[in-house]
Design a protein around this motif. Structure first.
Motif, PDB file in Angstrom:
ATOM      1  N   VAL A 192     -44.662  74.340   5.625  1.00 53.20           N
ATOM      2  CA  VAL A 192     -44.205  73.792   6.813  1.00 53.20           C
ATOM      3  C   VAL A 192     -43.481  74.845   7.642  1.00 53.20           C
ATOM      4  O   VAL A 192     -43.370  74.714   8.599  1.00 53.20           O
ATOM      5  N   ASN A 193     -43.193  75.967   6.844  1.00 50.32           N
ATOM      6  CA  ASN A 193     -42.429  77.045   7.655  1.00 50.32           C
ATOM      7  C   ASN A 193     -43.128  77.568   8.759  1.00 50.32           C
ATOM      8  O   ASN A 193     -42.672  77.716   9.853  1.00 50.32           O
ATOM      9  N   VAL A 194     -44.589  77.846   8.666  1.00 50.71           N
ATOM     10  CA  VAL A 194     -45.086  78.531   9.847  1.00 50.71           C
ATOM     11  C   VAL A 194     -45.289  77.568  11.081  1.00 50.71           C
ATOM     12  O   VAL A 194     -45.758  77.794  12.082  1.00 50.71           O
ATOM     13  N   ALA A 195     -45.122  76.173  10.423  1.00 52.68           N
ATOM     14  CA  ALA A 195     -45.460  75.227  11.657  1.00 52.68           C
ATOM     15  C   ALA A 195     -44.114  74.928  12.405  1.00 52.68           C
ATOM     16  O   ALA A 195     -44.204  73.950  13.281  1.00 52.68           O
ATOM     17  N   LEU A 196     -42.862  75.412  12.095  1.00 50.78           N
ATOM     18  CA  LEU A 196     -41.736  74.822  12.393  1.00 50.78           C
ATOM     19  C   LEU A 196     -41.702  75.072  14.037  1.00 50.78           C
ATOM     20  O   LEU A 196     -41.218  74.191  14.884  1.00 50.78           O
ATOM     21  N   PRO A 197     -42.173  76.242  14.809  1.00 51.25           N
ATOM     22  CA  PRO A 197     -42.069  76.446  16.226  1.00 51.25           C
ATOM     23  C   PRO A 197     -42.818  75.360  16.934  1.00 51.25           C
ATOM     24  O   PRO A 197     -42.501  74.863  17.621  1.00 51.25           O
ATOM     25  N   SER A 198     -43.789  74.937  16.291  1.00 50.25           N
ATOM     26  CA  SER A 198     -44.924  74.098  16.801  1.00 50.25           C
ATOM     27  C   SER A 198     -44.176  72.626  16.879  1.00 50.25           C
ATOM     28  O   SER A 198     -44.152  71.913  17.972  1.00 50.25           O
ATOM     29  N   PRO A 232     -49.475  81.163  14.571  1.00 52.27           N
ATOM     30  CA  PRO A 232     -49.251  80.579  13.120  1.00 52.27           C
ATOM     31  C   PRO A 232     -49.886  81.328  12.080  1.00 52.27           C
ATOM     32  O   PRO A 232     -49.482  81.609  11.202  1.00 52.27           O
ATOM     33  N   VAL A 233     -51.205  81.609  12.434  1.00 48.68           N
ATOM     34  CA  VAL A 233     -52.151  82.298  11.479  1.00 48.68           C
ATOM     35  C   VAL A 233     -51.390  83.679  11.118  1.00 48.68           C
ATOM     36  O   VAL A 233     -51.505  84.099  10.093  1.00 48.68           O
ATOM     37  N   ALA A 234     -51.186  84.470  12.204  1.00 47.06           N
ATOM     38  CA  ALA A 234     -50.662  85.708  11.935  1.00 47.06           C
ATOM     39  C   ALA A 234     -49.387  85.778  11.362  1.00 47.06           C
ATOM     40  O   ALA A 234     -49.203  86.827  10.395  1.00 47.06           O
ATOM     41  N   ALA A 235     -48.588  84.932  11.705  1.00 50.65           N
ATOM     42  CA  ALA A 235     -47.235  84.609  10.766  1.00 50.65           C
ATOM     43  C   ALA A 235     -47.631  84.375   9.254  1.00 50.65           C
ATOM     44  O   ALA A 235     -46.665  84.771   8.483  1.00 50.65           O
ATOM     45  N   GLY A 236     -48.439  83.453   9.213  1.00 56.55           N
ATOM     46  CA  GLY A 236     -48.779  82.959   7.652  1.00 56.55           C
ATOM     47  C   GLY A 236     -49.476  84.246   6.945  1.00 56.55           C
ATOM     48  O   GLY A 236     -48.677  84.515   5.895  1.00 56.55           O
ATOM     49  N   VAL A 237     -50.291  85.241   7.542  1.00 59.65           N
ATOM     50  CA  VAL A 237     -50.585  86.421   6.892  1.00 59.65           C
ATOM     51  C   VAL A 237     -49.794  87.199   6.603  1.00 59.65           C
ATOM     52  O   VAL A 237     -49.622  88.001   5.659  1.00 59.65           O
ATOM     53  N   GLY A 273     -50.900  76.369   6.268  1.00 57.14           N
ATOM     54  CA  GLY A 273     -50.243  75.958   7.427  1.00 57.14           C
ATOM     55  C   GLY A 273     -50.539  76.673   8.773  1.00 57.14           C
ATOM     56  O   GLY A 273     -50.807  76.091   9.749  1.00 57.14           O
ATOM     57  N   GLY A 274     -50.825  77.827   8.577  1.00 54.49           N
ATOM     58  CA  GLY A 274     -51.038  78.709   9.856  1.00 54.49           C
ATOM     59  C   GLY A 274     -52.473  78.359  10.578  1.00 54.49           C
ATOM     60  O   GLY A 274     -52.562  78.143  11.644  1.00 54.49           O
ATOM     61  N   PHE A 275     -53.470  78.037   9.575  1.00 52.68           N
ATOM     62  CA  PHE A 275     -54.761  77.818   9.900  1.00 52.68           C
ATOM     63  C   PHE A 275     -54.818  76.407  10.485  1.00 52.68           C
ATOM     64  O   PHE A 275     -55.528  76.161  11.510  1.00 52.68           O
ATOM     65  N   LEU A 276     -54.048  75.665   9.811  1.00 49.79           N
ATOM     66  CA  LEU A 276     -54.238  74.068  10.276  1.00 49.79           C
ATOM     67  C   LEU A 276     -53.558  73.835  11.708  1.00 49.79           C
ATOM     68  O   LEU A 276     -54.168  73.249  12.512  1.00 49.79           O
ATOM     69  N   VAL A 277     -52.243  74.832  11.814  1.00 52.12           N
ATOM     70  CA  VAL A 277     -51.614  74.560  12.927  1.00 52.12           C
ATOM     71  C   VAL A 277     -52.519  75.089  14.227  1.00 52.12           C
ATOM     72  O   VAL A 277     -52.545  74.552  15.287  1.00 52.12           O
TER      73      VAL A 277
END
Length: 446
Positions: A15-21, A283-288, A141-145
């Protein structure tokens, strides 16, 4: 059981990388954003011991099925949420399902493999699959968002849960029910309400200062703590036997485990906000970008367990805490426009330190109690860690604040760098005092 445990841990980090969205889509303010993470952790921490007791009474397979069902329905509710309040409530329901799954999955494996060698292999697979959830969360999470909608991070659980609900009755033995085992419902309620009130107090104070509602939350928390202690002192089957709190060798490692999760998950929360809210990474860049924290944490745990068996837990606890303190202190170098190489050493330090720390802190807590109380000790250790997560997100989020003013947010991160490093440094004398010197043969990995 691996699937269930993987989902529980995945939803800690995914859920963390999706928080801004999520915040943008639902109009969530910073306090509500913290609760989206904390509702899950608070529910797990408050209900974990009760979940294990219920499993003992009615059979762990039944409880696992119930936990899967609750988790799946709550995931659908998360994915359909139309406002922050609905999402927070659904996240709490997810946590309730997770509180049944977490102790139940371990108990089912223990019952299903009575042979010690087979059980050790099974638990090794279970631990390995569980550890993969940590680095998988930010990436998935990054890829899904980025590929669609933040709601997918919750809805992706549903087909997995449905498959598990079909498989469990066919593959998992029924197990043994022990209806004579008593629970401690009043203790569970007091613990859960007290933790909710404590987290509310911290989050509300960070958002609004000490207004009357904040003071009321603090009062409720204190009353619940006092009531919980009184209840556990006189209960026939206490959820937390108070005699364990008189054992420094048990209390010290559990405080250290809570401190570990407080700092690591608190800094994870603000790092996600920094990467996306301040530096506007996708989101993907943040997840990586978060992988250097999670990969060491996941893959150092098994060799750390072997080192505990050889040298005892104390050297790894001290070394891990010092490395993690350096990682936390590295956040003091961040500025709004800092390049990733400035953040990288801090992430690696936290990941390596926590990776070295996790296995020995569990081993130290487990070796402090007789073998017949190992189930209870494991539940208390997990509860301590989830409580640390809930308080860490609340405290660190309150200090950092929102990202609307990047300079103010980064100043808060600098304060948290000192706080995080100080907590880790304080852990060093705590474990040096409380964790007894153990020979390789006397240390149990738990």
């Amino acid at each position: 059981m691996c699937v269930g445990m993987f989902l529980v841990l995945l939803d800690v980090t995914v859920v963390n990388v999706a928080l801004p969205s999520i915040a943008s889509g639902l109009g969530a303010d910073p306090a509500a954003t913290q609760w989206i993470v904390d509702a899950y952790a608070v529910a797990i921490a408050g209900l974990l011991l009760a979940g294990g007791t219920v499993g003992d009474r009615i059979g762990h397979r039944r409880v696992v099925l119930t936990g899967l069902g609750v988790f799946g329905v709550a995931s659908v509710a998360c994915g359909l949420a139309t406002g922050p309040g609905m999402l927070i409530a659904a996240r709490a329901a997810q946590g309730a399902g997770a509180a049944l799954l977490l102790p139940g999955s371990l108990a089912v494996i223990t019952e299903a493999f009575p042979d010690r060698a087979a059980r050790a292999r099974a638990l090794g697979i279970w631990a390995a699959v569980s550890s993969l959830a940590l680095p998988a969360g930010p990436l998935l999470g990054g890829f899904l968002v980025s590929s669609g909608d933040w709601r997918l991070i919750f809805l992706v659980n549903v087909p997995v849960v449905l498959a598990a609900l079909v498989a469990v009755p066919r593959l998992v033995p029924a197990g043994t029910a022990r209806p004579e085992r008593r629970g401690d419902a009043p203790g569970a309620v007091l613990a859960a309400v007290g933790l909710v009130a404590a987290v509310f107090t911290v989050i509300d104070a960070g958002e609004h200062g000490f207004r009357p509602l904040t003071v009321a939350g603090l009062a409720v928390a204190l009353v619940c703590v006092a009531g919980f202690v009184a209840r556990e002192r006189h209960a026939n089957a206490p959820m937390l036997p108070l005699d364990l709190l008189r054992l420094p060798a048990f209390v010290g490692p559990n405080l250290a485990a809570g401190a570990m999760n407080l700092v690591v998950n608190g800094l994870l929360f603000v790092t996600t906000l920094f990467l996306q809210g301040v530096q506007h990474r996708g989101p993907v860049a943040a997840g990586v970008a978060l992988l250097p924290m999670f990969v060491p944490l996941a893959f150092l745990a098994p060799p750390a367990g072997r080192l505990v068996a050889r040298f005892g837990p104390r050297p790894l606890l001290v070394g891990g805490a010092l490395v993690a303190a350096l990682g936390a202190a590295g956040y003091a170098l961040l500025e709004p426009a800092s390049g990733y190489l400035t953040l990288l050493p801090a992430l690696v330090g936290l990941g390596v330190g926590a990776g070295l720390f996790t296995a020995p802190v569990v081993a130290a807590a487990m070796s402090a109690v007789p073998a017949e109380r190992s189930g209870l000790a494991s539940g208390i250790n997990n509860t301590a860690r989830q409580t640390g997560t809930a308080l860490g997100v609340a405290v660190f989020g309150a200090v950092a604040g929102g990202t609307a003013v990047p300079g103010a947010f980064v100043h808060g991160v600098h304060v948290l760098a000192g706080l995080g490093a100080a907590v880790w440094i304080a852990v060093v004398p705590l474990v040096a005092w409380s964790v007894r010197r153990s020979s390789p043969t006397s240390t149990r990995s738990g």
